[in-house]
Design an enzyme around this catalytic site. Sequence first.
Site, mmCIF file in Angstrom:
data_model
loop_
_atom_site.group_PDB
_atom_site.id
_atom_site.type_symbol
_atom_site.label_atom_id
_atom_site.label_comp_id
_atom_site.label_asym_id
_atom_site.label_seq_id
_atom_site.Cartn_x
_atom_site.Cartn_y
_atom_site.Cartn_z
ATOM 1 N N HIS A 131 0.864 -1.189 0.000
ATOM 2 C CA HIS A 131 0.000 0.000 0.000
ATOM 3 C C HIS A 131 0.908 1.249 0.000
ATOM 4 O O HIS A 131 0.963 2.000 0.987
ATOM 5 C CB HIS A 131 -0.900 -0.019 1.229
ATOM 6 C CG HIS A 131 -2.081 0.890 1.150
ATOM 7 N ND1 HIS A 131 -2.317 1.732 0.072
ATOM 8 C CD2 HIS A 131 -3.091 1.129 2.030
ATOM 9 C CE1 HIS A 131 -3.426 2.419 0.285
ATOM 10 N NE2 HIS A 131 -3.908 2.074 1.463
ATOM 11 N N GLN A 134 -0.313 4.914 0.947
ATOM 12 C CA GLN A 134 -0.500 5.148 2.376
ATOM 13 C C GLN A 134 0.811 5.581 3.026
ATOM 14 O O GLN A 134 0.843 6.474 3.870
ATOM 15 C CB GLN A 134 -1.022 3.879 3.052
ATOM 16 C CG GLN A 134 -1.275 4.053 4.540
ATOM 17 C CD GLN A 134 -2.359 5.074 4.825
ATOM 18 O OE1 GLN A 134 -3.484 4.932 4.340
ATOM 19 N NE2 GLN A 134 -2.033 6.115 5.586
ATOM 20 N N ARG A 287 -3.371 11.837 2.426
ATOM 21 C CA ARG A 287 -3.538 10.997 1.238
ATOM 22 C C ARG A 287 -3.894 11.877 0.045
ATOM 23 O O ARG A 287 -3.396 11.674 -1.066
ATOM 24 C CB ARG A 287 -4.646 9.951 1.465
ATOM 25 C CG ARG A 287 -4.318 8.835 2.445
ATOM 26 C CD ARG A 287 -3.357 7.805 1.852
ATOM 27 N NE ARG A 287 -3.858 7.193 0.647
ATOM 28 C CZ ARG A 287 -4.721 6.177 0.589
ATOM 29 N NH1 ARG A 287 -5.197 5.655 1.715
ATOM 30 N NH2 ARG A 287 -5.092 5.654 -0.563
#
Length: 306
Positions: A131, A134, A287
């Site tokens: 990920h 993130q 984000r």
Amino acid sequence: MSARHFLSLMDCTFQELQSLIRRGIELKDLRNRGVVFEPLKNRVLGMLFEKASTRTRLSFEAGMIQLGGQAIFLSPRDTQLGRGEPIGDAAIVMSRMLDGMMIRTFAHSTLTTFAAHSRVPVINGLSDDLHPCQLLADMQTFVEQRGSIAGKTVAWIGDGNNVCNSYIEAAVQFDFQLRVACPEGFEPNPVFVERAAGRLSIVRDPREAVAGAHLVSTDVWTSMGQEQEADQRLALFHPYQVTRALLDQAAPEVLFMHCLPAHRGEEISLDLLDDPRAVAWDQAENRLHVQKALLEFLIDPAYQHA
């Protein structure tokens, strides 16, 4: 020239990652001051979601709109992918119509196969392996609040999952020490552990992992696709709940992060997100900003790739 993809933190140099974080901070400031900045006008991002999402969808869709472009939400159910069209064939067609593609999926091979057939940049919005977006947000949040993370100690408490794997890559790229506390059998992927080059230690006691740490992070104990294991995981991971008392074992200036959504009373105590050391809301907002920097970096041909 082949398209530049972002499937892993290792797809960028350290200098590029640093540049993305600096740019994320700049774009955040522009938005906070109400400055309109639209370098991606008339550009379109395709967003393929095999997994449910709140923060990933909002941040990429809002980010493209704020940069002057548009985003199209796609799901296997609503496309021919759901009827068996090969991912490579879909990539060839989609990349002839779009300027970039973000994919949130189960198998990491979906991303690599799509990227191999795509003429436009592909971004990993989450896979079972990694990920990376993130971690860009996490690193931006740490830089904003504490400065450089190089030489610091980071503790990951709980499941050695995809976010944990990306923390391992971040330890390599950003030069920090990572301690992972997890039950036996729930260690991070050995492929990523092997690449950690002496920056990673795996322990069983969360207090040992947290001792003196500058950043403590965790995630839910049961990820998407593991729901049938939920009861077993609740019992195994109970000693790994992050509480205010556990954070007290860390450095006085420690930050606590959680990629959200959080299950209060499970991986964190009921009150932990209210603790002043918790920065999960800033982390979630970032984000948006750092992914806007990533979109600009990958899609805008006029952008100077630092």
